[in-house]
Design a protein around this motif. Sequence first.
Motif, PDB file in Angstrom:
ATOM      1  N   GLU A 181       0.828  -1.201   0.000  1.00  9.81           N
ATOM      2  CA  GLU A 181       0.000   0.000   0.000  1.00  9.81           C
ATOM      3  C   GLU A 181       0.863   1.252   0.000  1.00  9.81           C
ATOM      4  O   GLU A 181       1.926   1.294   0.628  1.00  9.81           O
ATOM      5  N   ARG A 273      -4.667   6.612  -3.097  1.00  9.63           N
ATOM      6  CA  ARG A 273      -3.835   5.541  -2.574  1.00  9.63           C
ATOM      7  C   ARG A 273      -3.740   4.412  -3.568  1.00  9.63           C
ATOM      8  O   ARG A 273      -4.587   4.259  -4.452  1.00  9.63           O
ATOM      9  N   SER A 274      -2.694   3.637  -3.417  1.00 11.00           N
ATOM     10  CA  SER A 274      -2.527   2.394  -4.155  1.00 11.00           C
ATOM     11  C   SER A 274      -2.543   1.250  -3.146  1.00 11.00           C
ATOM     12  O   SER A 274      -1.962   1.364  -2.066  1.00 11.00           O
ATOM     13  N   HIS A 275      -3.199   0.161  -3.517  1.00 10.29           N
ATOM     14  CA  HIS A 275      -3.275  -1.006  -2.638  1.00 10.29           C
ATOM     15  C   HIS A 275      -3.359  -2.249  -3.512  1.00 10.29           C
ATOM     16  O   HIS A 275      -4.169  -2.306  -4.443  1.00 10.29           O
ATOM     17  N   HIS A 293      -7.385  -4.767  -5.516  1.00  4.18           N
ATOM     18  CA  HIS A 293      -6.441  -3.689  -5.832  1.00  4.18           C
ATOM     19  C   HIS A 293      -7.158  -2.359  -5.998  1.00  4.18           C
ATOM     20  O   HIS A 293      -8.303  -2.288  -6.459  1.00  4.18           O
ATOM     21  N   VAL A 295      -6.140   1.728  -7.304  1.00  2.31           N
ATOM     22  CA  VAL A 295      -5.133   2.621  -7.871  1.00  2.31           C
ATOM     23  C   VAL A 295      -5.646   4.053  -7.798  1.00  2.31           C
ATOM     24  O   VAL A 295      -6.858   4.284  -7.829  1.00  2.31           O
ATOM     25  N   THR A 344      -0.743  -0.454 -11.803  1.00  3.85           N
ATOM     26  CA  THR A 344      -0.383   0.225 -10.557  1.00  3.85           C
ATOM     27  C   THR A 344       0.834   1.113 -10.775  1.00  3.85           C
ATOM     28  O   THR A 344       0.881   2.260 -10.301  1.00  3.85           O
ATOM     29  N   SER A 347      -0.248   4.161 -12.919  1.00  2.00           N
ATOM     30  CA  SER A 347      -1.015   5.120 -12.114  1.00  2.00           C
ATOM     31  C   SER A 347      -0.102   5.900 -11.182  1.00  2.00           C
ATOM     32  O   SER A 347      -0.274   7.123 -10.995  1.00  2.00           O
ATOM     33  N   TRP A 348       0.869   5.212 -10.578  1.00  2.00           N
ATOM     34  CA  TRP A 348       1.862   5.894  -9.728  1.00  2.00           C
ATOM     35  C   TRP A 348       2.683   6.871 -10.555  1.00  2.00           C
ATOM     36  O   TRP A 348       2.945   8.007 -10.127  1.00  2.00           O
TER      37      TRP A 348
END
Length: 394
Positions: A181, A273-275, A293, A295, A344, A347-348
Motif C-alpha cells: 500500500e 492511494r494504491s493497494h 487492488h 489505484v 499500478t 497510475s503511480w
Amino acid sequence: MDTVRTQVAIIGAGPAGMLLSHLLAAEGVESVVVETRSQEYVASRIRAGILEQSTVDLLHGCGLGERLAREGDRHRGIYLQWPGERHHLDFVDLTGRSVWVYGQTEVQKDLVEARRAGGQVIHYEVEDTALHDLETDSPAVTFTDSGGVARRVVADAVAGCDGSFGPSRGAVPDDVRRTWEKVYPYSWFGILADVAPSTDELIYAWHPDGFALHSMRSAHVSRFYLQVPNDTEADDWSDDRIWEALAARLGHGQDGWTLTPGPVTDRSVLPMRSHVSTPMRHGRLFLAGDAAHIVPPTGAKGLNLAVADVALLAPALAALVLKDDHRPADDYSDTALRRVWRCTHFSWWMTTMLHQSGDPFERELQLSQLRWVASSEAGATGLAENYAGLPIGF
C-alpha cells in the motif's frame, strides 16, 4: 435458514460483479449475486468515466456496446499541460488505440438492464455477509436478505467483487495474504458541473498550486478535479473558489483558451492511494476489482482493471465448474496480477509526474519528465500505450 445451490456465488453488484455474471451466463454458468447496498445506491455512484480500448472491445463483444456506441464519446488522446505549454498526445497516431468517455453509472445501467433481461438472481441490501468452506469444493456465502430471511448460497466457486470494504478480501487468511500500500499526501477534490466541456480532450495540468484535470461526462456535463490536502472537506470550497482555482491551474486565457464555469451539482473529496492484495485466489474464492487492488485515478485504470480481471475470471470459472478443468483457475491470480502491477505502476507514474509534493527538487524532475513525454515519440507512446489500455491477458 433458506439454502440454494448455484455454480458461482458473486459478492458485489457493481460493474465487476454484474459483468462477471453476464459473462458467466454467456458461458452457460449460473450465478447468484449479493450486494450490501441498494440498487439505487450502486447505480448512482459517480466514479470512473474513461473506458480504455480493451474495455470497449469487450463490452461490444459480449453484447453490451449498443448504447456505448450511440452515446459514448470517442477520444483520440489527452492534453498534457504545464504553465505556458499545452501538448496534445494523439493515442491513435501513436498506438492505433483510443479511449471513450462513458461514465461508470452508464456502464452500470447497461449491465443491470442486461442482467434483468437474463433473469439474474440478485439480492440487494443484504446484511451479515460471510464466506464459508472456501478450501472445499462446496464453498458457501451466508447473509440476511432485505426481508430479514437468513440465506445460504452453496456454490462451486465464490467471486469476491465487493470492493475494498467488503468481506471477501478479509476471507483470505492472514498467513496467506500479502498487501502492498501507498497513501499519497494529497487528495482529489472532484466536482460535476452542468456546463458543456471547455475542451475537446481531457486536460491533465501540472501547476505550482497543484494538479488539475478537466474531464467530461457528456456534451452538457463536465467533470473537474483539483489537488487538495488530505484533510480537505468538500464544504471548504465555495463555487467561486473552485472556478478561480480551476481557471488558474488549467490556463484560462492561455493562447486564447477560456474555461466556462457552470452550476456545480456534485462535490466530493477522493483520497489517493494504491493497494494490492495477493493472491487473488484462495481455495474456491477468487477476487476481482477493488477487492484485490486500488489505484489512484490519475491513469483512469480502476474500472478498466476490474473489467480485465473478470474477463480473465469468467472463462476460468466456466472451465472449472463445467469441465472440471482447474488450469485456467490455477493461473488466474498470477495472470491478473501481471496487469495489476503494470497498471499500478502507470497510475503511480502519472500521479507523481503531475502532483505537487512540496519538494523543489522533485518539481524540476517533474517538469523535465513532462517535457520529455511531450517531445519524445517514445515517451508519448509509452503513456499512450498504457492509458489507452493493454490487451486483455497482458
